[in-house]
Design an enzyme around this catalytic site. Structure first.
Site, mmCIF file in Angstrom:
data_model
loop_
_atom_site.group_PDB
_atom_site.id
_atom_site.type_symbol
_atom_site.label_atom_id
_atom_site.label_comp_id
_atom_site.label_asym_id
_atom_site.label_seq_id
_atom_site.Cartn_x
_atom_site.Cartn_y
_atom_site.Cartn_z
ATOM 1 N N PRO A 2 0.745 -1.343 -0.152
ATOM 2 C CA PRO A 2 -0.165 -0.016 0.026
ATOM 3 C C PRO A 2 0.873 1.310 -0.043
ATOM 4 O O PRO A 2 1.475 1.492 0.885
ATOM 5 C CB PRO A 2 -0.621 -0.175 1.430
ATOM 6 N N GLU A 3 0.630 2.034 -1.128
ATOM 7 C CA GLU A 3 1.117 3.401 -1.183
ATOM 8 C C GLU A 3 0.156 4.302 -0.774
ATOM 9 O O GLU A 3 -0.804 3.933 -0.318
ATOM 10 C CB GLU A 3 1.859 3.701 -2.437
#
Length: 277
Positions: A2-3
């Site tokens: 997850p960015e």
DNA sequence: CGGGACGCCTGTGAGC
DNA sequence: TGCTCACAGGCGTCCC
């Protein structure tokens, strides 16, 4: 995994339903990056405030009575984490390591690699939350982040621009996928020293980071393997990626085979013709 | 202090 | 079918 886009998509999925929810029970599974103490059991009975995001962290404020001090949970999804908000009771899945049952639904952290973290903190500006957030750079959509400030910050860094973007001390939110994509759209070679990027190219890079992150949020983020939004839906940005994961395939702009190199133990994908030092 | 490498974990796909 | 190896969205810590 997850960015920023995945974390923000998650935030948008849980915030409207969790706001005002009362905690009924807290379940802690296998340890994550940081051990979670028994103090989380004292969260039972408290109510959730507005879920916030800083970089790739989520902050879930919890309050008893309005006149009592707030406290909260700082949550990081690591490489393989995702949060689901379930309306109906359901047995725990494999790799479910944290659960917050509320009267508005059950929030569950699924994280096979357990690089994620759930951290109790008395406030965002108290330890341990403050320490974890203290080194973070600008939020990418902060209006205070002007082209001039971005350029000035890059001037201070001699490391390769790709590493500087990933480091999060100048600007937060771009991880490996979006750093590669933004550098492609800005026409900058990932090996280029940040300090050697001129004003005009810095402005172009900032715009590329913003556009890349914004488009990813529109598409629900990227799902390479694990990521799901709060409702269990996959992201689709990865299907649009110009360079990430496309080693050897032709550049969508010029047809040159894309390359993969390793920088700081991470893969960088780029077009050797479109991206210049 | 800046920069780079390591380690934390589990799962998957490729190659043999 | 089964083994081994490389690799996967991140980041805190340690060492130079």
């Amino acid at each position: 995994m997850p960015e920023l886009p995945e974390v923000e998509v998650t935030r948008r999925g849980i915030d409207p339903r969790l706001r005002g929810a009362q905690v009924l029970a807290v379940h802690v599974g296998k340890p994550l990056r940081r051990p979670l103490g028994r103090e989380v059991q004292a969260l039972v009975g408290l109510r959730l405030g507005a879920v916030q995001r800083r970089g790739k962290y989520l902050w879930l404020p919890l309050q008893g009575a309005p006149d009592l001090p707030a406290q909260g949970l700082l949550i990081h999804l690591g490489m393989s984490g995702s949060l689901r908000l379930l309306g109906a009771p359901a047995p725990p899945e494999a790799h479910e390591h944290f659960r917050l049952d509320t009267d508005h639904g059950s929030l569950r952290l699924h994280d096979p690699r357990r690089f994620g973290a759930v951290v109790w903190s008395a406030a965002l500006d108290h330890e341990p939350a403050a320490g974890l957030l203290s080194g973070l750079g600008f939020e990418p959509f902060d209006a205070a982040l002007t082209d001039e400030r971005f350029h000035a910050a890059l001037q201070q860094r001699r490391a390769p621009i790709k590493s500087v973007l990933l480091g999060g001390r100048v600007i937060v939110g771009a991880g490996n996928i979006y750093a590669c994509e933004a550098l492609f759209h800005a026409g900058i070679d990932p090996r280029c020293s940040a300090a050697r990027i001129g004003r005009a190219r810095a402005a172009r890079l900032l715009q590329a980071v913003r556009q890349t992150l914004a488009q990813a949020m529109t598409l629900g983020g990227s799902t390479l393997r694990d990521f799901r939004d709060a409702h269990g839906v996959n992201g689709s940005f990865q299907q649009q990626a110009a360079v990430y994961g496309r080693e050897g395939e032709p550049c969508k702009a010029c047809g040159t085979p894309l390359r993969r190199i390793v920088q700081g133990q991470r893969s960088s994908y780029f077009c050797p013709r479109c991206q210049r030092r």
